[in-house]
Design an enzyme around this catalytic site. Structure first.
Site, PDB file in Angstrom:
ATOM      1  N   HIS A 149      -2.065   5.249  -0.382  1.00 37.68           N
ATOM      2  CA  HIS A 149      -2.908   4.745  -1.460  1.00 37.68           C
ATOM      3  C   HIS A 149      -3.064   5.871  -2.484  1.00 37.68           C
ATOM      4  O   HIS A 149      -2.970   7.048  -2.134  1.00 37.68           O
ATOM      5  CB  HIS A 149      -4.312   4.391  -0.960  1.00 37.68           C
ATOM      6  N   ASP A 160      -5.556   8.466  -1.498  1.00 38.02           N
ATOM      7  CA  ASP A 160      -5.225   9.270  -0.314  1.00 38.02           C
ATOM      8  C   ASP A 160      -4.685  10.640  -0.691  1.00 38.02           C
ATOM      9  O   ASP A 160      -4.918  11.625   0.005  1.00 38.02           O
ATOM     10  CB  ASP A 160      -4.157   8.576   0.543  1.00 38.02           C
ATOM     11  N   GLU A 185      -0.491  -8.154   1.305  1.00 40.05           N
ATOM     12  CA  GLU A 185      -0.812  -7.985   2.731  1.00 40.05           C
ATOM     13  C   GLU A 185      -1.926  -8.955   3.117  1.00 40.05           C
ATOM     14  O   GLU A 185      -3.083  -8.756   2.752  1.00 40.05           O
ATOM     15  CB  GLU A 185      -1.235  -6.547   3.010  1.00 40.05           C
ATOM     16  N   GLU A 224       0.596  -7.399   8.669  1.00 44.00           N
ATOM     17  CA  GLU A 224       0.025  -6.471   9.636  1.00 44.00           C
ATOM     18  C   GLU A 224      -0.241  -7.209  10.946  1.00 44.00           C
ATOM     19  O   GLU A 224      -0.842  -8.297  10.947  1.00 44.00           O
ATOM     20  CB  GLU A 224      -1.260  -5.845   9.116  1.00 44.00           C
ATOM     21  N   HIS A 277      -3.895  -7.942  11.636  1.00 42.69           N
ATOM     22  CA  HIS A 277      -4.407  -8.988  10.751  1.00 42.69           C
ATOM     23  C   HIS A 277      -3.988 -10.371  11.247  1.00 42.69           C
ATOM     24  O   HIS A 277      -4.748 -11.335  11.121  1.00 42.69           O
ATOM     25  CB  HIS A 277      -3.908  -8.774   9.322  1.00 42.69           C
ATOM     26  N   ASP A 308       3.279  -3.913   8.855  1.00 41.78           N
ATOM     27  CA  ASP A 308       2.383  -2.860   9.314  1.00 41.78           C
ATOM     28  C   ASP A 308       2.317  -2.983  10.833  1.00 41.78           C
ATOM     29  O   ASP A 308       1.683  -3.909  11.365  1.00 41.78           O
ATOM     30  CB  ASP A 308       0.982  -3.012   8.716  1.00 41.78           C
ATOM     31  N   ASP A 329      -6.557  -1.122  14.311  1.00 43.64           N
ATOM     32  CA  ASP A 329      -5.421  -0.272  13.942  1.00 43.64           C
ATOM     33  C   ASP A 329      -4.952   0.592  15.107  1.00 43.64           C
ATOM     34  O   ASP A 329      -4.712   1.799  14.960  1.00 43.64           O
ATOM     35  CB  ASP A 329      -5.748   0.607  12.727  1.00 43.64           C
ATOM     36  N   ASP A 362       0.495   1.593  10.359  1.00 41.28           N
ATOM     37  CA  ASP A 362      -0.874   1.549   9.845  1.00 41.28           C
ATOM     38  C   ASP A 362      -1.786   1.685  11.065  1.00 41.28           C
ATOM     39  O   ASP A 362      -2.423   0.734  11.507  1.00 41.28           O
ATOM     40  CB  ASP A 362      -1.105   0.239   9.111  1.00 41.28           C
TER      41      ASP A 362
END
Length: 455
Positions: free
Chosen positions: A112, A115, A243, A279, A282, A307, A320, A350
């Protein structure tokens, strides 16, 4: 280019493949990067990436406690330096990140915008910091050969985005988010990113009492069309990815799952421009299996990237975890291979350590185990496809439809209507179709045998 005064992971050598019989915890047992599987190397199939946010920007803090991890570039961590200049800290963090990724042998990373660079006192100053760190990243990438799988914008953490970014009721916040995305897209393009991801962390709502859903969806559709226009304006050749996530941080997310995203893309004329980054955790939160989401994306023509992580069926939030279930990931890899494999996408970890995993080498243990899980899953999925028995049984189950195009194809010269089918069935007293076993248990046993013997 600034680098750390000494290696952050100085006691760790480059991670090597030693094979399934190895007892070395800092070696790969299954991931053999150059091994050829179905015409491509493992590295080409899996396209592993390390995430910047959990691995280096996060300090182990959660809503109940302070940071626990050894992150000297982060003033909030247990070893943080409160006197370090923010840009110097960002460069120290980046040097450690590339040291880790290079020693791990992963070909990609993702970030990101927030980050890799500290915020400034204005948007202009923040962009200046970000541009300086993009220069720093370019130098590390040239030196190591590590590439950017995707960049993305964090338009959800800052309080200004508490009511969303693209879906915010204030057009000034929409404009701020648009400027932030444009700047990060430009940087991703400059760094040769293979994709650009859009995760609408707060593109949703808590209550309809203060939400005009129709207006917000139209705003989001316009925002994404502007993103597509910008992609073409700057000549970015990577893929744009959304995402999906069903909830958290908002109660209702507009990008609930792959099917919801596909319907949204169709409505706003974006289904040929944007794909999905799925993901695993998710998918769990949305009540779906990971391989269901992959199959849905492949069928809809919007499969992009993954992810690779895991959640917990008993906990209703995003954990995660590093992936450990070979069975779960084999079924996912099977659908990825059936769909032709990755093009621009890959397997981005991730993932984050647990707060009690505070040793520096714990980050290696997590990633090594995850990479071996995915490598063994690839072997099992390839074995299933090459054997062909499961696909033969699936094809045979639908064989009756091959001779019934008059039902399936409404433009067929002999196409039938609902009334005609009624008349045919009611006029034939011998018509008595019988159920046929789906053989689910036998097929699950076949998958288990492929996993067991995958080498």
């Amino acid at each position: 280019m600034t680098s750390s005064p000494e290696p952050f992971f100085g006691n760790i050598d480059a991670i090597a493949y030693e094979g399934p019989e190895s007892d070395n915890p800092l070696a790969f047992r299954w991931y053999d990067a150059g091994r050829i599987i179905m015409g491509k190397t493992m590295a080409e199939h899996l396209r592993f990436g390390v995430c910047y946010w959990h691995s280096f920007a996060w300090d182990g803090s959660d809503i109940f406690g302070h940071g626990t991890l050894d992150r000297p570039w982060n003033p909030a961590s247990r070893t943080g330096n409160t006197t370090i200049d923010p840009l110097d800290a960002a460069k120290l963090k980046m040097a450690a990140a590339f040291e880790f990724i290079e020693k791990l042998g992963a070909p990609f990373f993702s970030f990101h915008d927030i980050d890799i660079a500290p915020a400034g006192s204005s948007f202009r100053e923040t962009c200046g910091h970000f541009d300086e760190m993009v220069d720093e990243a370019a130098g590390h990438m040239d030196r190591t050969g590590i590439k950017l799988l995707w960049g993305t914008t964090n338009a959800f953490s800052h309080p200004r985005f508490m009511a969303g970014a693209a879906t915010n009721p204030d057009p000034d916040l929409f404009a701020y988010a648009a400027a932030q995305v444009a700047h990060c897209m430009n940087a991703t393009h400059r760094l040769g990113g293979a994709n650009y991801v859009l995760w609408g962390g707060r593109e949703g709502y808590e209550t309809l009492l203060n939400t005009d859903m129709s207006r917000e969806l139209d705003q989001l559709g316009r925002f994404l069309n502007m993103v597509v226009e910008h992609k073409h304006a700057i000549g970015f050749e990577g893929a744009l990815l959304i995402e999906p996530k069903p909830m958290e941080p908002t109660k209702h997310q507009y990008d609930y799952d792959v099917a919801t995203v596909y319907g949204f893309l169709q409505r706003y004329g974006l289904d040929n421009e944007i794909k999905v980054n799925i993901e695993v955790n998710h998918a769990t939160l949305s009540g779906h299996d990971f391989h269901h989401e992959v199959a849905t994306a492949v069928h809809s023509g919007i499969f992009g990237s993954i992810d690779a992580n895991a959640g917990d069926d008993r906990l209703g939030w995003d954990l995660d975890l590093f992936p450990k279930s070979v069975e779960q990931m084999t079924l996912g890899m099977l659908e990825i291979l059936r769909g032709g494999g990755f093009t621009t996408g890959g397997l981005m970890f991730d993932t984050k350590l647990r707060r009690m995993s505070i040793e520096r080498d714990d980050l290696f243990h997590g990633h090594i185990g995850a990479m071996d899980t995915m490598a063994r899953s690839l072997l099992a999925a390839a074995s299933i496809l090459e054997d062909g028995e499961i696909d033969r049984r699936r094809t045979a189950r639908y064989a009756g439809w091959d001779a019934e195009q008059r039902i399936l194809d409404g433009s067929h010269p002999a196409a039938v209507t609902l009334q005609q089918l009624h008349d045919e069935v009611i006029g034939d007293d011998s018509f008595d179709p019988q159920p046929v076993s789906g053989r689910q248990e036998a097929l699950e046993n076949l998958v288990a045998r492929h996993i067991e013997r995958a080498r």
